[in-house]
Write an enzyme that holds these catalytic residues in place. Structure first.
Site, short mmCIF file in Angstrom:
data_model
loop_
_atom_site.label_atom_id
_atom_site.label_comp_id
_atom_site.label_asym_id
_atom_site.label_seq_id
_atom_site.Cartn_x
_atom_site.Cartn_y
_atom_site.Cartn_z
N GLU A 62 -45.09 74.20 -8.63
CA GLU A 62 -44.84 74.03 -7.29
C GLU A 62 -46.23 74.21 -6.57
O GLU A 62 -45.75 75.94 -6.31
CB GLU A 62 -44.25 75.45 -7.67
CG GLU A 62 -41.96 75.13 -7.19
CD GLU A 62 -41.55 76.15 -6.92
OE1 GLU A 62 -41.56 76.67 -6.92
OE2 GLU A 62 -40.11 76.08 -7.68
N TYR B 262 -32.63 73.70 -5.81
CA TYR B 262 -31.31 74.15 -6.24
C TYR B 262 -30.13 74.00 -5.33
O TYR B 262 -31.06 73.66 -4.15
CB TYR B 262 -31.94 75.10 -5.90
CG TYR B 262 -32.36 75.84 -7.08
CD1 TYR B 262 -32.60 75.39 -9.00
CD2 TYR B 262 -34.34 75.43 -8.03
CE1 TYR B 262 -33.02 76.03 -9.39
CE2 TYR B 262 -35.31 76.08 -8.55
CZ TYR B 262 -34.36 76.53 -9.29
OH TYR B 262 -35.59 76.68 -10.99
N GLU C 98 -36.30 70.75 -12.24
CA GLU C 98 -36.10 72.11 -11.91
C GLU C 98 -34.65 72.18 -11.21
O GLU C 98 -35.20 71.63 -10.08
CB GLU C 98 -36.72 73.59 -10.98
CG GLU C 98 -37.72 74.24 -12.01
CD GLU C 98 -38.46 75.11 -12.25
OE1 GLU C 98 -38.03 75.90 -10.66
OE2 GLU C 98 -39.95 75.41 -11.75
#
Length: 509
Positions: free
Chosen positions: A177, A252, A308
């Site tokens: 990130e 997410y 992720e």
């Protein structure tokens, strides 16, 4: 049977791209009780362990055929200095985990412990290097320490710490990130750093590195385009310049605003459908990043990695807000099953995915109770287990004759039946999800190019969407044998109760 019948065709003899087993990868960050109290309990613990690694956790994950484990972060990776985590434990300096709870860590779980964990699991290590606060030399030395044979300063150091032979470590993340906690860089800044770090992360012996550049946040396609421009050479065919072999992105499933993401177990039907819309959005994101990559790399030499993904709820009441501990319901399981159907459809470009995270954090496979020491397998765990036959299997295209059933969710059309299939070693595995909270559906599978015998089916569902497992009720949501799969003249008819996940396995003749 329901009035909602979905006719679908699967050609058993026409296979597509192989579903990389690494799409079923995992993620373990120094965050909350994922490492300490999850994977690692210390050698003096009364819980059965090997070198401090909790053995019931290992056994549970081995049953998933876990292919890889990403470590040490996440945001933690870009403040982690690996030299602090080697050598005698009583000589390792403590550190402050500024990202997650501002707690002090004693560095007792470091490089050797992680590699021992991967060996126990039979999983490949995926190490995220420190680009944000680290140096090129630091990461280069780490690669040498782990993977070089012969004689060198790092080899001698490794041997002094008890490991004679090098390990095999293919997967290396060039930071994490970088647009946020990994340095707050622009895409251009990060591309330059990735070129530099990637240059000095060397192949030693026959250990060939697979370098994964830190990619975009969700739908930042401009970030992906910048990396594709900077990390390869255009021409008759796109030629990656060796600095990277793949790039990542993160996404997410969060149905609410960031400051109030919603409760893990207390939610209504509207919240459930909003969650499913957000989960299904990953298809658009993978398509978008793949389209950008195809403009530069139509031969798909560079892999796409979603390292992720998962649900993110408000933390459980009474727990440290920096530990990201949340329960896991049937809703989470259906988020996972839909993600996997989407991953399978993108197997030509998507080469790895890592659920966040494996133990006690976010959409975990396993919850360990600190009071009773009990281990609880979550509903999401069971989706991974039921789907493990897709690993390294050839994908099978699923063609639907008519439109799939949908539901309007605040102006967005949600497809409520999802199917994917694969073939390996003479067997077929078909995964089916019904996302409708209330209505059943039937899928009429027209199986062509072969027959299917010795059919075995299982179902994962519960009376309520909010159902979850606890130490006192560990099998509230668990797979069970399922009989409502019937042979037809052309194949199989599968009944899908509301909010259910079903797998059908059989031998192809």
């Amino acid at each position: 049977m329901s009035d909602n019948v979905v006719p679908a065709v699967i050609n058993l003899d026409v296979t597509g791209p192989v579903i990389n087993r690494h799409l079923y990868g995992h993620f373990a960050e120094h965050l909350g009780r994922c490492i300490y109290g999850g994977f690692y309990v210390g050698e003096d613990s009364e819980i059965p362990n090997e070198g401090g690694i909790r053995l019931d956790v290992v056994d549970a994950l081995k049953a998933l055929n876990i292919p890889n484990l990403r470590w040490p972060g996440g945001c933690f990776a870009d403040e982690y200095h690996w030299m602090d985590g080697i050598g005698p434990k009583d000589e390792r300096p403590a550190m402050v985990n500024t990202h997650w709870g501002n707690v002090e860590e004693n560095n007792h779980f470091g490089t050797h412990e992680f590699m021992a964990l991967c060996e126990l699991l039979g999983a490949e290590p995926y190490i995220s290097g420190n680009v944000g606060s680290g140096t090129v030399k630091e990461m280069s030395d780490w690669v040498e320490y782990l993977t070089r044979d012969g004689d060198s300063p790092m080899v001698r150091l490794r041997k002094r710490n008890g490991r004679e032979q090098p390990w095999k470590v293919r997967f290396w993340g060039l930071g994490n990130e970088a647009w946020g906690c990994g340095g707050n860089m622009s895409a251009q800044q990060y591309a330059a750093e990735a070129r530099r770090f990637g240059t000095y992360c060397r192949d030693h012996g026959d250990n060939k590195l697979y370098r994964i550049a830190a990619g975009a946040n969700a739908g930042d396609y401009a970030w992906t385009e910048t990396l594709m421009k900077q990390l390869g050479e255009l021409g008759c065919a796109y030629r990656p310049n060796g600095f990277m072999q793949a790039l990542s992105f993160h996404y997410y499933t969060i149905p609410g605003p960031w400051h109030d993401k919603g409760d893990a177990t207390v939610f209504g039907t509207d919240d459930y459908y909003r969650t499913m819309v957000k989960a299904a959005y990953v298809d658009e994101l993978i398509t978008g990043h793949s389209n950008v990559m195809d403009c530069y790399d139509p031969g798909k030499a560079v892999g796409l990695v979603l390292d992720e993904w998962g649900t993110w709820w408000n933390v459980e009441p009474g727990t440290n807000p920096g530990f990201l501990y949340q329960q896991n319901t049937l809703r989470d399981a259906l988020v996972a099953s839909v993600h996997f159907d989407i991953f399978h459809r993108h197997a030509d470009r998507l080469v790895m995915a890592n659920i966040a995270q494996t133990v006690n954090v976010l959409q975990a496979m396993i919850l360990t109770d600190p009071d009773t020491k009990a281990l609880v397998l979550t509903p999401t765990y069971h989706v991974f287990e039921m789907n493990k036959g897709h690993q390294d299997a050839a994908s099978l295209r699923v063609d639907v004759k008519d439109a799939l059933p949908t539901r309007d969710v605040e102006g967005t059309s949600l497809t409520t039946v999802s199917v994917s299939a694969s073939r390996k070693d003479g067997k077929v595995l078909i995964s089916l999800s019904n996302l409708d909270a209330d209505a059943a559906a039937d899928v009429e599978l027209d199986l062509r190019g072969g027959t299917v015998a010795d059919v075995r089916s299982r179902i994962l569902t519960a009376g309520e969407l909010q159902a979850h497992n606890t130490p006192g009720a560990p099998e509230t949501v668990a797979p069970r044998a399922y009989e409502q799969v019937k042979a037809t003249n052309g194949g199989l008819r599968v009944h899908l109760p509301a909010h259910s996940f079903v797998t059908v396995e059989g031998r192809v003749g």
